[in-house]
Design a protein around this motif. Sequence first.
Motif, PDB file in Angstrom:
ATOM      1  N   ILE A  82       0.841  -1.193   0.000  1.00  0.00           N
ATOM      2  CA  ILE A  82       0.000   0.000   0.000  1.00  0.00           C
ATOM      3  C   ILE A  82       0.879   1.247   0.000  1.00  0.00           C
ATOM      4  CG2 ILE A  82      -1.860  -1.185   1.271  1.00  0.00           C
ATOM      5  CD1 ILE A  82      -0.933   0.369   3.781  1.00  0.00           C
ATOM      6  N   ALA A  83       0.238   2.387  -0.262  1.00  0.00           N
ATOM      7  CA  ALA A  83       0.911   3.681  -0.107  1.00  0.00           C
ATOM      8  C   ALA A  83       0.350   4.353   1.143  1.00  0.00           C
ATOM      9  CB  ALA A  83       0.674   4.552  -1.327  1.00  0.00           C
ATOM     10  N   LYS A  84       1.229   4.876   1.998  1.00  0.00           N
ATOM     11  CA  LYS A  84       0.822   5.580   3.215  1.00  0.00           C
ATOM     12  C   LYS A  84       1.171   7.054   3.089  1.00  0.00           C
ATOM     13  CE  LYS A  84       1.017   1.998   6.808  1.00  0.00           C
ATOM     14  NZ  LYS A  84       1.666   1.614   8.089  1.00  0.00           N
ATOM     15  N   LEU A  85       0.237   7.910   3.508  1.00  0.00           N
ATOM     16  CA  LEU A  85       0.492   9.349   3.495  1.00  0.00           C
ATOM     17  C   LEU A  85       1.054   9.764   4.851  1.00  0.00           C
ATOM     18  CD1 LEU A  85      -2.653  10.763   1.626  1.00  0.00           C
ATOM     19  CD2 LEU A  85      -0.558   9.769   0.702  1.00  0.00           C
ATOM     20  N   ILE A  86       2.304  10.236   4.862  1.00  0.00           N
ATOM     21  CA  ILE A  86       2.979  10.650   6.094  1.00  0.00           C
ATOM     22  C   ILE A  86       3.090  12.178   6.089  1.00  0.00           C
ATOM     23  CG2 ILE A  86       5.015  10.356   7.557  1.00  0.00           C
ATOM     24  CD1 ILE A  86       3.538   7.724   6.899  1.00  0.00           C
ATOM     25  N   PRO A  87       2.463  12.882   7.058  1.00  0.00           N
ATOM     26  CA  PRO A  87       2.505  14.358   7.054  1.00  0.00           C
ATOM     27  C   PRO A  87       3.930  14.900   7.223  1.00  0.00           C
ATOM     28  CG  PRO A  87       0.811  13.543   8.553  1.00  0.00           C
ATOM     29  CD  PRO A  87       1.658  12.363   8.175  1.00  0.00           C
ATOM     30  N   ASN A  88       4.270  15.928   6.455  1.00  0.00           N
ATOM     31  CA  ASN A  88       5.524  16.654   6.602  1.00  0.00           C
ATOM     32  C   ASN A  88       5.146  18.106   6.916  1.00  0.00           C
ATOM     33  OD1 ASN A  88       7.843  18.255   6.151  1.00  0.00           O
ATOM     34  ND2 ASN A  88       8.684  16.743   4.722  1.00  0.00           N
ATOM     35  N   LYS A  89       5.118  18.429   8.194  1.00  0.00           N
ATOM     36  CA  LYS A  89       4.603  19.736   8.617  1.00  0.00           C
ATOM     37  C   LYS A  89       5.475  20.888   8.137  1.00  0.00           C
ATOM     38  CE  LYS A  89       1.896  18.087  12.507  1.00  0.00           C
ATOM     39  NZ  LYS A  89       1.477  18.310  13.905  1.00  0.00           N
ATOM     40  N   GLU A  90       6.744  20.619   7.982  1.00  0.00           N
ATOM     41  CA  GLU A  90       7.663  21.680   7.534  1.00  0.00           C
ATOM     42  C   GLU A  90       7.321  22.139   6.125  1.00  0.00           C
ATOM     43  OE1 GLU A  90      12.431  22.352   6.732  1.00  0.00           O
ATOM     44  OE2 GLU A  90      11.766  20.606   7.894  1.00  0.00           O
ATOM     45  N   LEU A  91       7.047  21.160   5.247  1.00  0.00           N
ATOM     46  CA  LEU A  91       6.746  21.486   3.850  1.00  0.00           C
ATOM     47  C   LEU A  91       5.246  21.590   3.580  1.00  0.00           C
ATOM     48  CD1 LEU A  91       9.353  19.155   2.074  1.00  0.00           C
ATOM     49  CD2 LEU A  91       9.533  21.616   2.520  1.00  0.00           C
ATOM     50  N   LYS A  92       4.424  21.295   4.601  1.00  0.00           N
ATOM     51  CA  LYS A  92       2.969  21.269   4.428  1.00  0.00           C
ATOM     52  C   LYS A  92       2.572  20.366   3.257  1.00  0.00           C
ATOM     53  CE  LYS A  92       0.884  25.241   6.597  1.00  0.00           C
ATOM     54  NZ  LYS A  92      -0.096  26.320   6.402  1.00  0.00           N
ATOM     55  N   SER A  93       3.117  19.181   3.283  1.00  0.00           N
ATOM     56  CA  SER A  93       2.816  18.200   2.234  1.00  0.00           C
ATOM     57  C   SER A  93       2.928  16.810   2.847  1.00  0.00           C
ATOM     58  CB  SER A  93       3.771  18.354   1.056  1.00  0.00           C
ATOM     59  OG  SER A  93       5.097  18.041   1.457  1.00  0.00           O
ATOM     60  N   PHE A  94       2.643  15.810   2.033  1.00  0.00           N
ATOM     61  CA  PHE A  94       2.687  14.426   2.513  1.00  0.00           C
ATOM     62  C   PHE A  94       3.784  13.648   1.799  1.00  0.00           C
ATOM     63  CE2 PHE A  94      -1.553  15.798   3.564  1.00  0.00           C
ATOM     64  CZ  PHE A  94      -1.826  15.180   4.774  1.00  0.00           C
ATOM     65  N   VAL A  95       4.587  12.950   2.592  1.00  0.00           N
ATOM     66  CA  VAL A  95       5.493  11.952   2.023  1.00  0.00           C
ATOM     67  C   VAL A  95       4.639  10.723   1.716  1.00  0.00           C
ATOM     68  CG1 VAL A  95       7.461  10.440   2.501  1.00  0.00           C
ATOM     69  CG2 VAL A  95       7.445  12.806   3.362  1.00  0.00           C
ATOM     70  N   ILE A  96       4.838  10.135   0.524  1.00  0.00           N
ATOM     71  CA  ILE A  96       4.102   8.917   0.198  1.00  0.00           C
ATOM     72  C   ILE A  96       5.053   7.743   0.370  1.00  0.00           C
ATOM     73  CG2 ILE A  96       2.772   7.662  -1.547  1.00  0.00           C
ATOM     74  CD1 ILE A  96       2.052  10.289  -2.836  1.00  0.00           C
ATOM     75  N   GLU A  97       4.773   6.955   1.402  1.00  0.00           N
ATOM     76  CA  GLU A  97       5.634   5.823   1.723  1.00  0.00           C
ATOM     77  C   GLU A  97       4.999   4.540   1.184  1.00  0.00           C
ATOM     78  OE1 GLU A  97       7.305   3.502   5.719  1.00  0.00           O
ATOM     79  OE2 GLU A  97       6.498   5.533   5.891  1.00  0.00           O
ATOM     80  N   VAL A  98       5.758   3.778   0.421  1.00  0.00           N
ATOM     81  CA  VAL A  98       5.272   2.511  -0.125  1.00  0.00           C
ATOM     82  C   VAL A  98       5.697   1.398   0.816  1.00  0.00           C
ATOM     83  CG1 VAL A  98       5.447   0.871  -2.033  1.00  0.00           C
ATOM     84  CG2 VAL A  98       5.273   3.334  -2.495  1.00  0.00           C
ATOM     85  N   VAL A  99       4.702   0.659   1.330  1.00  0.00           N
ATOM     86  CA  VAL A  99       4.958  -0.360   2.344  1.00  0.00           C
ATOM     87  C   VAL A  99       4.410  -1.695   1.865  1.00  0.00           C
ATOM     88  CG1 VAL A  99       4.708  -0.981   4.781  1.00  0.00           C
ATOM     89  CG2 VAL A  99       4.640   1.440   4.091  1.00  0.00           C
ATOM     90  N   SER A 100       5.229  -2.741   1.934  1.00  0.00           N
ATOM     91  CA  SER A 100       4.808  -4.092   1.541  1.00  0.00           C
ATOM     92  C   SER A 100       4.605  -4.966   2.770  1.00  0.00           C
ATOM     93  CB  SER A 100       5.842  -4.724   0.612  1.00  0.00           C
ATOM     94  OG  SER A 100       5.923  -4.006  -0.596  1.00  0.00           O
ATOM     95  N   ASP A 101       3.943  -6.086   2.550  1.00  0.00           N
ATOM     96  CA  ASP A 101       3.685  -7.079   3.613  1.00  0.00           C
ATOM     97  C   ASP A 101       2.918  -6.485   4.781  1.00  0.00           C
ATOM     98  OD1 ASP A 101       5.063  -9.111   2.193  1.00  0.00           O
ATOM     99  OD2 ASP A 101       6.968  -8.302   2.915  1.00  0.00           O
ATOM    100  N   VAL A 102       1.967  -5.593   4.481  1.00  0.00           N
ATOM    101  CA  VAL A 102       1.151  -5.028   5.550  1.00  0.00           C
ATOM    102  C   VAL A 102       0.090  -6.037   5.972  1.00  0.00           C
ATOM    103  CG1 VAL A 102       1.524  -2.676   4.749  1.00  0.00           C
ATOM    104  CG2 VAL A 102      -0.490  -3.946   3.955  1.00  0.00           C
ATOM    105  N   SER A 103      -0.562  -5.791   7.067  1.00  0.00           N
ATOM    106  CA  SER A 103      -1.620  -6.682   7.543  1.00  0.00           C
ATOM    107  C   SER A 103      -2.869  -6.511   6.695  1.00  0.00           C
ATOM    108  CB  SER A 103      -1.954  -6.371   9.001  1.00  0.00           C
ATOM    109  OG  SER A 103      -2.578  -5.094   9.091  1.00  0.00           O
ATOM    110  N   ASP A 104      -3.771  -7.488   6.792  1.00  0.00           N
ATOM    111  CA  ASP A 104      -5.030  -7.409   6.057  1.00  0.00           C
ATOM    112  C   ASP A 104      -5.854  -6.212   6.507  1.00  0.00           C
ATOM    113  OD1 ASP A 104      -4.316  -9.655   4.684  1.00  0.00           O
ATOM    114  OD2 ASP A 104      -5.572 -11.034   5.845  1.00  0.00           O
TER     115      ASP A 104
END
Length: 1004
Positions: A344-366
């Motif tokens: 999945i892709a996770k949206l991680i807040p970056n308050k300094e830039l007022k934007s979201f880092v998009i983190e790609v994570v595998s083997d997540v839970s159902d």
Amino acid sequence: MAQLTPFALKDAPALIEAVFPAQKVSFEAQKERKAGPGQTLTSLGSYWKGRKPLILVRAIVLGTLLPQTEDKEKDLEVFEMLMGFDIESLAKRALIKKSVKPSEIAARIELHNPWDYFGHNVKVTDANFNEVDILKFPINSDSLALKLRWRRDIAESEKLAIYLQYLENIDGYENKASLCKRPEEVDQEWLYAHIWPCINQHYQSLGINAESHQELVAQLGQLRYGHRPKVADTFTGGGSIPFESARLGCDVYASDLNPIACMLTWGNFNIIGAQPDVHKSIIEKQLQVKNRVEQKIADLGIEHDCEGNRAKAFLYCIEARCPETGWMVPLSSSWVISPRQNTIAKLIPNKELKSFVIEVVSDVSDIELEAAKIGSVQDGKMVYELDGKVYRTPIKTLRGDFRDHDGKTKNQLRLWEKLDFKPRESDVFQERLYAIQWITSDTVNESRKMTFFTGIRDEDIAREKLVDEILSENIQSWQSLGIIPDMEIEPGDKTDELIRTRGWRYWHQLFTPRDLLNLAFLKQEINTPELIPEFCGTLDFCSKLSRWIVRYSSGGGSDFTSNVFSNQALNTLYNWANRSFFDCEFVQNYPSIPLLQDTELHSSASNQISANNDIYITDPPYADAVNYHEITEYFIAWLRKNPPAPFDNWTWDSRRALAIKGSGDDFRKGMVSAYKTMADHMPDNGMQCVMFTHQDTGVWSDMVSIFWAAGLQVVGAWYIATETTSELKKGGYVQGTVILMLRKRPAGENSGFKQRLLPAVRAEVKNQIETMMHLNDEVKDKMGEPVFNDSDLQMAGYAAALKVLTSYTHIGGEDVTTFALRPRTKGEETVVDEIVQQAAEAANSLLVPEGLSADTWQKLSGIQRFYLRMMDIETTGAGKLDNYQNFAKAFRVEDYTRVMGSMAANKAQLKRIPEFISRDLTESNEIGSTWLGQLIIGLQQLLAEAEPQTVISHLQEELPDFMEIRPVLIDILKFVENKAPEQATRDVAEVLGARLRNMRALGN
């Protein structure tokens, strides 16, 4: 033997005017459609969805050329042999498919010496060997623990005889044919070898002596026209009609206003239809081009990472600034990347830039995977959470939608300029690469490739910058040379969305910088017409309109990038995916079907015909047909500058203004002009076939009026059902095609009046249907199943009526051309509408369901006829939604869905009598106020264990004419007793019917 005499069949009626195995053709057409990529012509361009099935075209061509004889039953038998529908052809087709297991054969056929054909797993030394050795089929091999296999030493002819015996034990053509390959998938000489003695015998008086379809077609052409027949299609589209006509042995003439249609048809003739050595050289050219482009991309390093992994797909999303918080928010309807890899892709807040880092994570839970299904676009709104608060902003607010003084919706999006290939920093919508699918370096050359996903790393950003730099340096010169498009997007029904929702104004803006670079490299290498269709095939998978399809099911297959034209629209997306060049599969393994006949192709309007033709087969645009004139500009933009010969002779423009489209007055005028031109370029004994989607009598009225005004007379009509279900459409999606056969109307004036027309129509309908029903009885006695079903008989009723109608030049003093071109008011009922409805009613009055008396049938209203007719049809196992739709129209049912239990395309069914609820049976509903409606209430009461006398009393109260209609009620109840699918309903129908019959004896 008689000599073949040119023009001996000049004025002979065609077989298709009287006989056509519509149900078998329908099944084979559906079988071909369901083959998907396995269809012969789709490899040249699956984006053109409107191709008619080749098997249908073949049936029409043969049916038009073959004559009627005095033995219609034999005519039909011969026709089915030529189509590969006869039992021996089916056996051959089943043998090649190999889908029937030896154990299934053992269970169905009688065979006294099975071990001459089959082996088993019991050894000679086993104690029960002798018991097995004396077994005769049929047996249940599973219960005997026998594993059967074909013996390797038996001849093909012996095996074929076993298959034939097996198929003879299968009921119904569809069940037999479902075990078979399509006729075109089998070696043609072998498949049809057995039919020619029978064909030649049947037509020996004409001097026919053929050993192939091509020889037969040439000889029939001599008999009818004095030369090999020439078939024309002036709306060629994807080219299935001219291709199949040529394969069958006809010379062909094809034309289309649209250059993409011409390109596909040219490809059918010159790529799929190329001679073997030319065909081989085309594949080699593709490979050479692919290798050269691959080398350029490898040299730049834009599809490899630092570890040598190779990119397979690039995933993108739109990004926009929230007006409430000022944060840049990535937009996607889902953040699931791969259910198979739990990525999945996770949206991680970056308050300094007022934007979201998009983190790609595998083997997540159902649980995490399920949560990721909910994206940041929900119900047309940007939705995201920040510091525990959920923010919702309508997308139309982000765009700045407003209505101008004319009431038109506009917005504040900047319109992109000609050299723009990515958004400017000030634009509302930004585009962001957020994930890459990679193939591992050690499996990149393996047949089974291992893949994984990453987010965007610094090295990926560097590669994207390199792509942007190359494009910035070259875009102006590449556009001037036609290497990438510079064509403006013209507003239209489908193209407006591109401009309105994204601000794109030029066609190249539908592609990412990476797409544009890869496609530019590819375009520079293409200098021959044979490579153009595959270039268009690549375009279909490389744009911002390509969806990323994730697989949730446990079946085979992986997540993938869909083609742009998986539907016939230009829909913008919030997230999309593009294939890497490595994954584009530029080399196509096209089918090789060498064509030997003369083929003529023109890029011209349908009313600009440059040659005479014997037969016209067309599938014209009508009503809600696909707007190909708009959506093909997606391809035209790339090809219009410097196309190779012979494409350079065509006008590389969609010519929207000239395209016949839609409906209404301009549509009718354009169609009359086109079909009059065809009639003028056709001999007096020529024939036309027009296919159109059977939607409603309004379409019938328009189409018939057009042909009437063009000087054509209807001589036959058939209905072909093709059905598919689609996730993109809710419920069943049904398409039925009407095959309308026409000839030139005899010269001279013929005036008539409606009052005289109607009796003539009824008489013609009656004669036509009774003739077909007689043939049905003969074929059913011999073959076990009729050739025509009720839909065929209905359609024949329409055809008979229209044959009478279109024989006139004036109706009620009005010239038919004036009538056809006269503007229509909404809801107006024309004489054609009235005649068609009269034909339907005349036909339906003759088609009394088995088990009902003709007297009862005549007294029933439309909804009652519909319910009882469909109840009868359901006893045969039929469940095709188009049957219900057609009969509802024929019986003038206002809303047939109120009595339907299922509306699935292939599993439609009525509500069962116990399934009706009280509101279905009120006076305000169509069926509630009828005799049948009251009987349903009574039967439900009996099922609830009410006393029969109570039910009869209720019927007497509700039906003032109870005693007069009692025989009708008894007849209906007897019918329900025999036809209802559930035994409980049958039982109570029997009880109620018996009480009503006994009323007189009891003195009630």
